[in-house]
Write an enzyme that holds these catalytic residues in place. Structure first.
Site, PDB file in Angstrom:
ATOM      1  N   CYS A 120       0.923  -1.165  -0.134  1.00 28.13           N
ATOM      2  CA  CYS A 120      -0.040  -0.003  -0.104  1.00 28.13           C
ATOM      3  C   CYS A 120       0.919   1.376   0.182  1.00 28.13           C
ATOM      4  O   CYS A 120       2.015   1.020   0.449  1.00 28.13           O
ATOM      5  CB  CYS A 120      -0.828   0.081   1.297  1.00 28.13           C
ATOM      6  SG  CYS A 120      -2.350   1.238   1.199  1.00 28.13           S
ATOM      7  N   LYS A 197     -12.303  -4.874   1.660  1.00 29.24           N
ATOM      8  CA  LYS A 197     -11.863  -4.341   2.761  1.00 29.24           C
ATOM      9  C   LYS A 197     -12.835  -2.658   3.063  1.00 29.24           C
ATOM     10  O   LYS A 197     -13.216  -2.294   1.927  1.00 29.24           O
ATOM     11  CB  LYS A 197     -10.364  -3.675   2.282  1.00 29.24           C
ATOM     12  CG  LYS A 197      -9.871  -2.856   3.456  1.00 29.24           C
ATOM     13  CD  LYS A 197      -8.548  -2.231   3.236  1.00 29.24           C
ATOM     14  CE  LYS A 197      -7.939  -1.206   4.176  1.00 29.24           C
ATOM     15  NZ  LYS A 197      -6.386  -1.134   3.954  1.00 29.24           N
ATOM     16  N   LYS A 250     -11.940  -7.731   5.751  1.00 32.06           N
ATOM     17  CA  LYS A 250     -11.399  -6.947   6.712  1.00 32.06           C
ATOM     18  C   LYS A 250     -12.213  -5.482   6.892  1.00 32.06           C
ATOM     19  O   LYS A 250     -12.704  -5.058   6.118  1.00 32.06           O
ATOM     20  CB  LYS A 250      -9.900  -6.292   6.178  1.00 32.06           C
ATOM     21  CG  LYS A 250      -9.212  -5.527   7.295  1.00 32.06           C
ATOM     22  CD  LYS A 250      -8.055  -5.097   6.468  1.00 32.06           C
ATOM     23  CE  LYS A 250      -7.588  -3.907   7.204  1.00 32.06           C
ATOM     24  NZ  LYS A 250      -6.506  -2.940   6.545  1.00 32.06           N
TER      25      LYS A 250
HETATM   26  C1  PBG Z   1      -2.845   0.086   4.625  1.00 34.49           C
HETATM   27  C2  PBG Z   1      -3.357  -0.905   5.468  1.00 34.49           C
HETATM   28  C3  PBG Z   1      -4.059  -0.553   6.804  1.00 34.49           C
HETATM   29  C4  PBG Z   1      -4.412  -1.595   7.770  1.00 34.49           C
HETATM   30  C5  PBG Z   1      -3.871  -2.612   6.923  1.00 34.49           C
HETATM   31  N1  PBG Z   1      -3.251  -2.107   5.786  1.00 34.49           N
HETATM   32  C6  PBG Z   1      -4.741   0.819   7.062  1.00 34.49           C
HETATM   33  C7  PBG Z   1      -5.948   1.499   6.527  1.00 34.49           C
HETATM   34  O1  PBG Z   1      -6.467   0.955   5.382  1.00 34.49           O
HETATM   35  O2  PBG Z   1      -6.201   2.570   6.903  1.00 34.49           O
HETATM   36  C8  PBG Z   1      -5.193  -1.643   8.959  1.00 34.49           C
HETATM   37  C9  PBG Z   1      -5.001  -2.788   9.768  1.00 34.49           C
HETATM   38  C10 PBG Z   1      -5.451  -2.781  11.170  1.00 34.49           C
HETATM   39  O3  PBG Z   1      -6.075  -1.813  11.425  1.00 34.49           O
HETATM   40  O4  PBG Z   1      -4.917  -3.340  11.860  1.00 34.49           O
HETATM   41  N2  PBG Z   1      -3.709   0.428   3.803  1.00 34.49           N
END
Ligand code: PBG
Length: 328
Positions: A120, A197, A250
């Site tokens: 990411c 997600k 997620k």
């Molecule tokens: C990156 C990412 C995030 C998480 C995992 N990869 C943060 C987001 O999307 O803001 C969140 C993981 C967690 O809260 O444990 N994009």
């Protein structure tokens, strides 16, 4: 007449009976530990909003990974926190960055542990969004982001990742990453797509840990609306079509119905992310004396497996593995 009162209770009478009729198994090998990697050496910096989780430098991470492997944990997923951020998030594909550095160390150690790298841009961009912005606009440019995400994925594959896991939610990123990996002679590296997600309040502690809270706006333009279940099936179908080897839902707890439907609809390895806010809730309630952390955690993880997850990303991985080693 037959006594029906004890009909279901007979098989709950002893621990051995309960074990025999148990429908869902939870083992350390089903768990993937989340880890935050920072540059440097000898760094171990606790994350206040995630008690028990530290930001660590690659050398310290190697120690943690060895312990996870000894405990039989299934894998470890790495999130990088770079020394500096820029508009493009170029730290994401810097081969000298903390994640590639750590991957090389872990790969060399040949641990019995799957090495996953989160892909990411949000930890690396100065604006905190998961992709690059349209010139002069406060808006993520989906298509322009694909090339950068692909570069990051290829960089992690080169450094020794077994699996790359795009979490950005740009459309088309799985196909772009697959093409980049194949072109770079990494056809054997798997893609775990964060396919469904959601735009969730439960990522709070993660953003605190990674300093990745968006500087403006939010992620609702690319992450899913919490109200939608059918749309999650479309997201998963598209990512599989583009070449995802494994898919993920997620967060986990507020989305067990999504996970369950994904299990019924797709015959592929399915993960669930028990995210930072879910972990922090259990920790806070346990610290307040409101619940027993061991029982609550094993109940949560078992429920996620019961809903249909093959594997679970969790900050409780090491601790849960220890608890699972103790008999009921
Ligand atoms: C990156 C990412 C995030 C998480 C995992 N990869 C943060 C987001 O999307 O803001 C969140 C993981 C967690 O809260 O444990 N994009």
């Amino acid at each position: 007449m037959r006594d029906l009162r004890l009909r279901l209770r007979r098989t709950r009478r002893t621990p051995a009976l309960r074990r025999l009729v148990r429908e869902t198994a939870l083992a350390p090998g089903d768990l993937v530990a989340g880890a935050f990697v920072v540059p440097g050496n000898g760094v171990r910096d606790p994350i206040p909003s995630l008690p028990g989780v530290d930001r660590v430098s690659p050398d310290r991470l190697a120690e943690d990974a060895r312990r996870l492997a000894d405990l039989g944990v299934g894998g470890i997923i790495l999130f990088g926190i770079p020394a500096s951020k820029d508009p493009k998030g170029s730290g994401a594909w810097d081969p000298k960055g903390p994640v590639p550095e750590a991957l090389r160390l872990l790969h060399r150690a040949s641990l019995d542990l799957v090495l996953l790298a989160d892909v990411c841009l949000c930890e690396y961009t100065d604006h905190g969004h998961c992709g690059v912005l349209r010139p002069g606009k406060q808006e993520v440019d989906n298509d322009a982001s694909l090339e950068f995400l692909s570069r990051a994925a290829a960089c992690y594959a080169e450094a020794g990742a077994d699996v790359v896991a795009p979490s950005d939610m740009m459309d088309g990123r799985v196909a772009a990453i697959r093409a980049a990996l194949d072109a770079d002679k990494h056809a054997d590296i798997a893609i775990l797509s964060y396919a469904a997600k959601y735009a969730s309040a439960f990522y709070g502690p993660f953003r605190d840990a990674a300093g990745s809270t968006p500087a403006f706006g939010d992620r609702r333009g690319y992450q899913m609306d919490a109200a939608n279940r059918r749309e999650a099936m479309r997201e998963i179908a598209l990512d599989l079509d583009e070449g995802a080897d494994m898919v993920m839902v997620k967060p986990a707890l507020a989305y067990l119905d999504v996970l369950h439907e994904a299990r019924d609809s797709f015959d592929v390895p399915l993960g669930a992310y028990n995210v930072s806010g879910e972990y922090a809730m259990v920790k806070a309630a346990a610290a307040a004396g409101a619940l027993d952390e061991k029982r609550a955690t094993l109940e949560v993880l078992t429920a996620i497996r019961r809903a249909g997850a093959d594997f679970i990303l969790t900050y409780h991985a090491a601790q849960a593995a220890v608890w699972l080693g103790e008999r009921e």
